[in-house]
Design an enzyme around this catalytic site. Structure first.
Site, mmCIF file in Angstrom:
data_model
loop_
_atom_site.group_PDB
_atom_site.id
_atom_site.type_symbol
_atom_site.label_atom_id
_atom_site.label_comp_id
_atom_site.label_asym_id
_atom_site.label_seq_id
_atom_site.Cartn_x
_atom_site.Cartn_y
_atom_site.Cartn_z
ATOM 1 N N GLN A 95 0.824 -1.201 0.000
ATOM 2 C CA GLN A 95 0.000 0.000 0.000
ATOM 3 C C GLN A 95 0.859 1.252 0.000
ATOM 4 O OE1 GLN A 95 -1.081 0.377 4.690
ATOM 5 N NE2 GLN A 95 -1.810 -1.512 3.671
ATOM 6 N N HIS A 144 0.396 5.763 1.027
ATOM 7 C CA HIS A 144 -0.432 6.847 1.556
ATOM 8 C C HIS A 144 -0.117 8.142 0.811
ATOM 9 C CE1 HIS A 144 -1.261 4.040 4.738
ATOM 10 N NE2 HIS A 144 -0.019 4.088 5.183
ATOM 11 N N GLU A 186 4.419 8.367 8.374
ATOM 12 C CA GLU A 186 4.405 7.535 9.576
ATOM 13 C C GLU A 186 5.785 6.969 9.863
ATOM 14 O OE1 GLU A 186 1.442 4.770 8.299
ATOM 15 O OE2 GLU A 186 2.874 3.415 7.369
ATOM 16 N N HIS A 230 4.847 0.389 0.783
ATOM 17 C CA HIS A 230 5.270 -0.345 1.968
ATOM 18 C C HIS A 230 4.269 -1.441 2.306
ATOM 19 C CE1 HIS A 230 2.580 2.848 3.432
ATOM 20 N NE2 HIS A 230 2.221 1.984 4.371
ATOM 21 N N ARG A 278 -4.463 0.651 -1.531
ATOM 22 C CA ARG A 278 -3.998 -0.734 -1.608
ATOM 23 C C ARG A 278 -3.723 -1.083 -3.062
ATOM 24 N NH1 ARG A 278 -8.591 -3.262 0.266
ATOM 25 N NH2 ARG A 278 -8.069 -2.690 2.396
#
Length: 320
Positions: A97, A99, A116, A174, A194
């Site tokens: 996936q 972001h 993150e 990642h 995804r």
């Protein structure tokens, strides 16, 4: 103003296991617990305050009433509660996936993007994760490999060990691999695109949705550049063994090893939140006294001042 212990909302995604129940004290009737949202003020999950005069309220409702001062000076640049902290139990591989960044996420999804970091709390021997690409590829190759199920051939597979840290900027492809427990500190967003899911079926018996077009829009197709993000001062601790794990505009995160009594300070600059990963500690701040065991998380308002942690424990502490 006082130190708070939080109750976490729990998620039972299909790839999760039972270690957050058996090893980290999460009490639930769910068969599996994939994610425990330790610090959460998001529409998809809210932390509940467990102690003191605010017990039973969501953390968000308390913060809305208390005002921005309890979040600190550094949080004023954010128009929303800035952090989401999770414990993640990957019994099986998570989907591959990506972001989006803030600009794309706000324009397309109506919420902020997600940068993150992952701290490897524990892992089985031989565990790996996906962290970007082995080498640069084109958008055309990316799209083709998604379509013909050969994407894994160009993904950068990295062996992991307890204590490893991965900084995952928005746009980085990642995936957490099976057999890994992670503490994830991230922007307060739940937007995920995804692109590969091992052909799995969801709870409804249908293949889980892929988000190929959006992923192609936002994915960085170059290998991850080594960026340590370790430019913050270790300035809130005394007599404590501390390791700076990550520092960026969205969060600063430390690993602490407590052995005895450690003296810390929650200043006016930022609230703090720590999650105990091993052992237990007794927190004392003024007249307040709380015990935190493995798998428990705190919220310490900005301006709380001096506090002590006594015991033997490993924890991750986050601030803005």
């Amino acid at each position: 103003m006082y130190p708070m212990k939080l109750q976490a909302p729990l998620k039972d995604y299909i790839w999760g296991g039972t270690k957050l129940k058996t090893d980290y004290g999460k009490k639930t009737d769910l068969e599996k617990v994939s994610e425990s949202w330790e610090l959460a003020c998001h529409k998809d999950g809210m932390s509940i305050i467990e102690n003191g005069p605010e017990a039973g309220r969501t953390l968000k409702s308390y913060l809305d009433e208390a005002g921005p001062a309890v979040l600190g000076e550094h949080a004023k640049k954010f128009p929303y509660f800035p952090l989401l902290i999770k414990l993640i139990d990957a019994k099986d591989n998570l989907s591959v996936q990506v972001h989006p960044d803030n600009d794309y996420a706000m324009r397309v999804e109506g919420e902020y993007g997600k940068t993150e970091m992952w701290y490897i709390v524990d892992c089985e021997p031989g565990a790996t994760l996906i962290y970007g690409f082995k080498h640069a590829i084109s958008k055309e190759e990316f799209e083709k490999r998604i379509a013909d199920n050969t994407l894994l051939e160009v993904c950068n597979q990295v062996p992991v060990h307890k204590g490893d840290v991965f900084f995952i900027a928005s746009g980085t492809l990642h995936a957490i691999g099976k057999g890994i427990i992670i503490c994830e500190i991230q922007q307060n967003s739940n937007t995920t695109y995804r692109v590969y899911d091992y052909g799995r079926l969801g709870k409804d018996g249908k293949p889980r949705e892929l988000h190929v077009k959006k992923a192609i829009d936002v994915t960085n197709l170059e290998p991850v550049q080594k960026r340590l993000h370790l430019d913050a001062a270790i300035d809130i601790f005394a007599d404590t063994e501390a390791r700076l794990l990550a520092s960026c505009e969205y969060f600063t995160v430390y690993e602490l090893e407590i052995d005895g009594t450690s003296h810390l300070t929650a200043g006016e600059d930022s609230f703090q939140s720590f999650t105990v990963l091993d052992g237990s500690v007794k927190l004392q701040a003024g007249d307040a006294e709380l015990t935190f065991k493995k798998g428990e998380t705190s919220f310490l308002p900005a301006g709380l001042g001096a506090y002590t942690l006594t015991g033997k424990a490993r924890l991750v502490l986050s601030k803005i």
